[in-house]
Design a protein around this motif. Structure first.
Motif, PDB file in Angstrom:
ATOM      1  N   SER A 171     -70.938  24.858  24.178  1.00 33.66           N
ATOM      2  CA  SER A 171     -70.978  26.135  23.760  1.00 33.66           C
ATOM      3  C   SER A 171     -71.895  27.052  24.517  1.00 33.66           C
ATOM      4  O   SER A 171     -73.473  25.922  24.458  1.00 33.66           O
ATOM      5  CB  SER A 171     -70.965  26.258  22.395  1.00 33.66           C
ATOM      6  OG  SER A 171     -71.680  27.465  21.628  1.00 33.66           O
ATOM      7  N   ILE A 172     -72.113  28.195  24.578  1.00 30.62           N
ATOM      8  CA  ILE A 172     -73.593  28.525  25.530  1.00 30.62           C
ATOM      9  C   ILE A 172     -72.915  29.920  24.911  1.00 30.62           C
ATOM     10  O   ILE A 172     -71.821  30.899  25.046  1.00 30.62           O
ATOM     11  CB  ILE A 172     -73.544  29.255  26.744  1.00 30.62           C
ATOM     12  CG1 ILE A 172     -73.101  28.153  27.397  1.00 30.62           C
ATOM     13  CG2 ILE A 172     -73.907  30.043  27.441  1.00 30.62           C
ATOM     14  CD1 ILE A 172     -73.647  27.659  28.890  1.00 30.62           C
ATOM     15  N   ASN A 173     -73.992  30.604  24.393  1.00 27.28           N
ATOM     16  CA  ASN A 173     -74.507  32.006  23.251  1.00 27.28           C
ATOM     17  C   ASN A 173     -73.205  32.193  22.334  1.00 27.28           C
ATOM     18  O   ASN A 173     -72.971  32.920  21.977  1.00 27.28           O
ATOM     19  CB  ASN A 173     -74.439  33.183  24.290  1.00 27.28           C
ATOM     20  CG  ASN A 173     -74.488  34.203  23.468  1.00 27.28           C
ATOM     21  OD1 ASN A 173     -75.959  34.517  22.866  1.00 27.28           O
ATOM     22  ND2 ASN A 173     -74.497  35.542  23.573  1.00 27.28           N
ATOM     23  N   GLY A 174     -72.752  30.724  21.766  1.00 33.01           N
ATOM     24  CA  GLY A 174     -72.190  30.990  20.352  1.00 33.01           C
ATOM     25  C   GLY A 174     -70.599  30.506  21.189  1.00 33.01           C
ATOM     26  O   GLY A 174     -69.605  31.113  20.386  1.00 33.01           O
ATOM     27  N   ASN A 175     -70.694  30.339  22.483  1.00 32.88           N
ATOM     28  CA  ASN A 175     -69.300  30.926  22.614  1.00 32.88           C
ATOM     29  C   ASN A 175     -68.694  29.719  23.211  1.00 32.88           C
ATOM     30  O   ASN A 175     -69.529  29.104  24.403  1.00 32.88           O
ATOM     31  CB  ASN A 175     -69.139  32.314  24.235  1.00 32.88           C
ATOM     32  CG  ASN A 175     -68.817  33.541  23.691  1.00 32.88           C
ATOM     33  OD1 ASN A 175     -68.134  33.664  22.901  1.00 32.88           O
ATOM     34  ND2 ASN A 175     -70.254  34.355  24.441  1.00 32.88           N
ATOM     35  N   VAL A 176     -67.468  29.001  22.931  1.00 29.42           N
ATOM     36  CA  VAL A 176     -67.037  28.011  23.622  1.00 29.42           C
ATOM     37  C   VAL A 176     -66.619  28.146  24.546  1.00 29.42           C
ATOM     38  O   VAL A 176     -65.586  28.772  24.865  1.00 29.42           O
ATOM     39  CB  VAL A 176     -66.304  26.945  22.397  1.00 29.42           C
ATOM     40  CG1 VAL A 176     -65.946  25.451  22.001  1.00 29.42           C
ATOM     41  CG2 VAL A 176     -67.422  26.798  20.968  1.00 29.42           C
ATOM     42  N   LEU A 177     -67.137  26.471  25.743  1.00 27.71           N
ATOM     43  CA  LEU A 177     -66.295  27.157  27.584  1.00 27.71           C
ATOM     44  C   LEU A 177     -65.752  25.849  27.499  1.00 27.71           C
ATOM     45  O   LEU A 177     -65.590  26.157  28.744  1.00 27.71           O
ATOM     46  CB  LEU A 177     -68.179  27.472  27.621  1.00 27.71           C
ATOM     47  CG  LEU A 177     -68.647  28.560  27.813  1.00 27.71           C
ATOM     48  CD1 LEU A 177     -69.659  29.301  27.955  1.00 27.71           C
ATOM     49  CD2 LEU A 177     -67.234  29.774  27.988  1.00 27.71           C
ATOM     50  N   ASN A 178     -65.487  25.271  26.165  1.00 28.35           N
ATOM     51  CA  ASN A 178     -64.557  24.093  26.750  1.00 28.35           C
ATOM     52  C   ASN A 178     -63.869  24.190  28.276  1.00 28.35           C
ATOM     53  O   ASN A 178     -63.538  23.613  28.618  1.00 28.35           O
ATOM     54  CB  ASN A 178     -64.198  23.341  25.417  1.00 28.35           C
ATOM     55  CG  ASN A 178     -65.424  22.676  24.310  1.00 28.35           C
ATOM     56  OD1 ASN A 178     -66.272  22.670  24.702  1.00 28.35           O
ATOM     57  ND2 ASN A 178     -64.469  23.055  23.413  1.00 28.35           N
ATOM     58  N   SER A 179     -62.606  25.054  27.921  1.00 27.03           N
ATOM     59  CA  SER A 179     -61.743  25.458  28.499  1.00 27.03           C
ATOM     60  C   SER A 179     -61.944  25.601  30.270  1.00 27.03           C
ATOM     61  O   SER A 179     -61.262  26.232  30.670  1.00 27.03           O
ATOM     62  CB  SER A 179     -60.420  26.351  27.771  1.00 27.03           C
ATOM     63  OG  SER A 179     -61.274  27.227  27.925  1.00 27.03           O
ATOM     64  N   SER A 180     -63.418  26.234  30.052  1.00 28.96           N
ATOM     65  CA  SER A 180     -63.307  26.724  31.104  1.00 28.96           C
ATOM     66  C   SER A 180     -64.747  26.079  32.078  1.00 28.96           C
ATOM     67  O   SER A 180     -64.650  26.164  33.822  1.00 28.96           O
ATOM     68  CB  SER A 180     -64.578  27.898  31.053  1.00 28.96           C
ATOM     69  OG  SER A 180     -63.027  29.068  31.081  1.00 28.96           O
ATOM     70  N   THR A 181     -65.010  25.054  31.640  1.00 29.50           N
ATOM     71  CA  THR A 181     -66.305  23.962  32.321  1.00 29.50           C
ATOM     72  C   THR A 181     -65.786  22.703  32.362  1.00 29.50           C
ATOM     73  O   THR A 181     -64.573  21.470  32.529  1.00 29.50           O
ATOM     74  CB  THR A 181     -66.885  23.295  30.818  1.00 29.50           C
ATOM     75  OG1 THR A 181     -67.396  24.225  30.291  1.00 29.50           O
ATOM     76  CG2 THR A 181     -67.754  22.457  31.089  1.00 29.50           C
ATOM     77  N   LYS A 182     -65.763  22.281  33.640  1.00 28.02           N
ATOM     78  CA  LYS A 182     -65.754  21.437  34.659  1.00 28.02           C
ATOM     79  C   LYS A 182     -67.087  20.014  34.073  1.00 28.02           C
ATOM     80  O   LYS A 182     -66.589  18.965  34.669  1.00 28.02           O
ATOM     81  CB  LYS A 182     -65.279  21.800  36.073  1.00 28.02           C
ATOM     82  CG  LYS A 182     -65.044  20.788  37.273  1.00 28.02           C
ATOM     83  CD  LYS A 182     -64.671  21.181  38.496  1.00 28.02           C
ATOM     84  CE  LYS A 182     -64.658  19.781  39.175  1.00 28.02           C
ATOM     85  NZ  LYS A 182     -64.168  20.279  40.820  1.00 28.02           N
ATOM     86  N   LYS A 183     -68.232  20.261  34.140  1.00 27.09           N
ATOM     87  CA  LYS A 183     -69.051  19.624  33.996  1.00 27.09           C
ATOM     88  C   LYS A 183     -70.425  19.557  33.535  1.00 27.09           C
ATOM     89  O   LYS A 183     -70.784  21.407  33.554  1.00 27.09           O
ATOM     90  CB  LYS A 183     -69.288  18.874  35.419  1.00 27.09           C
ATOM     91  CG  LYS A 183     -70.330  18.289  36.052  1.00 27.09           C
ATOM     92  CD  LYS A 183     -70.706  17.046  37.279  1.00 27.09           C
ATOM     93  CE  LYS A 183     -71.957  17.886  38.009  1.00 27.09           C
ATOM     94  NZ  LYS A 183     -71.994  17.427  38.637  1.00 27.09           N
ATOM     95  N   ALA A 184     -70.968  19.058  32.725  1.00 24.06           N
ATOM     96  CA  ALA A 184     -72.286  19.793  31.490  1.00 24.06           C
ATOM     97  C   ALA A 184     -73.010  18.037  31.613  1.00 24.06           C
ATOM     98  O   ALA A 184     -72.683  17.566  31.723  1.00 24.06           O
ATOM     99  CB  ALA A 184     -72.005  20.173  30.156  1.00 24.06           C
ATOM    100  N   GLU A 185     -74.232  18.477  32.434  1.00 27.48           N
ATOM    101  CA  GLU A 185     -75.161  17.406  32.517  1.00 27.48           C
ATOM    102  C   GLU A 185     -76.836  18.108  31.561  1.00 27.48           C
ATOM    103  O   GLU A 185     -77.142  18.997  32.687  1.00 27.48           O
ATOM    104  CB  GLU A 185     -75.364  17.217  33.634  1.00 27.48           C
ATOM    105  CG  GLU A 185     -74.210  16.833  34.282  1.00 27.48           C
ATOM    106  CD  GLU A 185     -74.130  15.948  35.806  1.00 27.48           C
ATOM    107  OE1 GLU A 185     -75.306  16.971  36.945  1.00 27.48           O
ATOM    108  OE2 GLU A 185     -74.296  15.577  36.388  1.00 27.48           O
ATOM    109  N   LEU A 186     -76.413  17.425  30.634  1.00 31.62           N
ATOM    110  CA  LEU A 186     -78.061  18.125  30.059  1.00 31.62           C
ATOM    111  C   LEU A 186     -79.217  16.934  30.827  1.00 31.62           C
ATOM    112  O   LEU A 186     -78.710  15.952  30.449  1.00 31.62           O
ATOM    113  CB  LEU A 186     -78.067  17.904  28.451  1.00 31.62           C
ATOM    114  CG  LEU A 186     -79.294  18.072  27.757  1.00 31.62           C
ATOM    115  CD1 LEU A 186     -80.513  19.983  28.627  1.00 31.62           C
ATOM    116  CD2 LEU A 186     -78.966  17.654  26.595  1.00 31.62           C
ATOM    117  N   SER A 187     -80.576  17.507  31.087  1.00 35.10           N
ATOM    118  CA  SER A 187     -81.564  16.114  31.409  1.00 35.10           C
ATOM    119  C   SER A 187     -82.717  16.999  31.013  1.00 35.10           C
ATOM    120  O   SER A 187     -83.123  17.525  30.565  1.00 35.10           O
ATOM    121  CB  SER A 187     -81.134  16.425  32.737  1.00 35.10           C
ATOM    122  OG  SER A 187     -81.917  17.184  33.969  1.00 35.10           O
TER     123      SER A 187
END
Length: 136
Positions: free
Chosen positions: A12-28
């Motif tokens: 989620s970015i800025n309250g928008n759930v972006l699961n259907s648009s996300t191919k990869k997310a990495e938090l470091s």
């Protein structure tokens, strides 16, 4: 030892759930190492932790339709907004912690790729302030 395959990350970015648009997310996240070596260190380097920082790297499938990815991200350029990321879309819990904080939308790549490529957009956003981990 537990093993996991990422099949349903949550972003989620800025309250928008972006699961259907996300191919990869990495938090470091990391901590600066500050050299505090002195003569009493007897030839061994000594370090202390300094400032903490983090990055959220994402790869999106681009979508220019009204109310979809590009129309959500474009107005955020240059702003600091909230994010949440989890390994799974299931409820937050001890086996599915959430990581939250704020990121600076310092860039946006509306169009990238070559002939025949998927329409994707890959970016890395620096965190601003603390990143927290929660299980409730």
């Amino acid at each position: 030892m537990a093993k996991m395959v990422l099949l349903a990350q949550y972003l989620s970015i800025n309250g928008n759930v972006l699961n259907s648009s996300t191919k990869k997310a990495e938090l470091s996240v990391e901590v600066e190492d500050k050299d505090v070596t002195n003569y009493a260190s007897l030839g061994w380097k000594e370090v202390l932790g300094g400032l903490k920082s983090g990055e959220l790297a994402v790869e999106f499938f681009q979508d220019f339709a009204a109310t979809q990815l590009d129309s959500l991200m474009w107005p955020l350029l240059g702003t600091v907004v909230a994010f949440e990321v989890r390994a799974d879309q299931a409820a937050v819990g001890t086996s599915n912690p959430k990581y939250t904080g704020n990121i600076l939308i310092k860039g946006w790549n509306p169009i990238e790729g070559s002939v025949g490529d998927e329409a994707t957009s890959g970016l890395t956003f620096p965190t601003s302030g603390a990143v927290t981990r929660a299980t409730v």
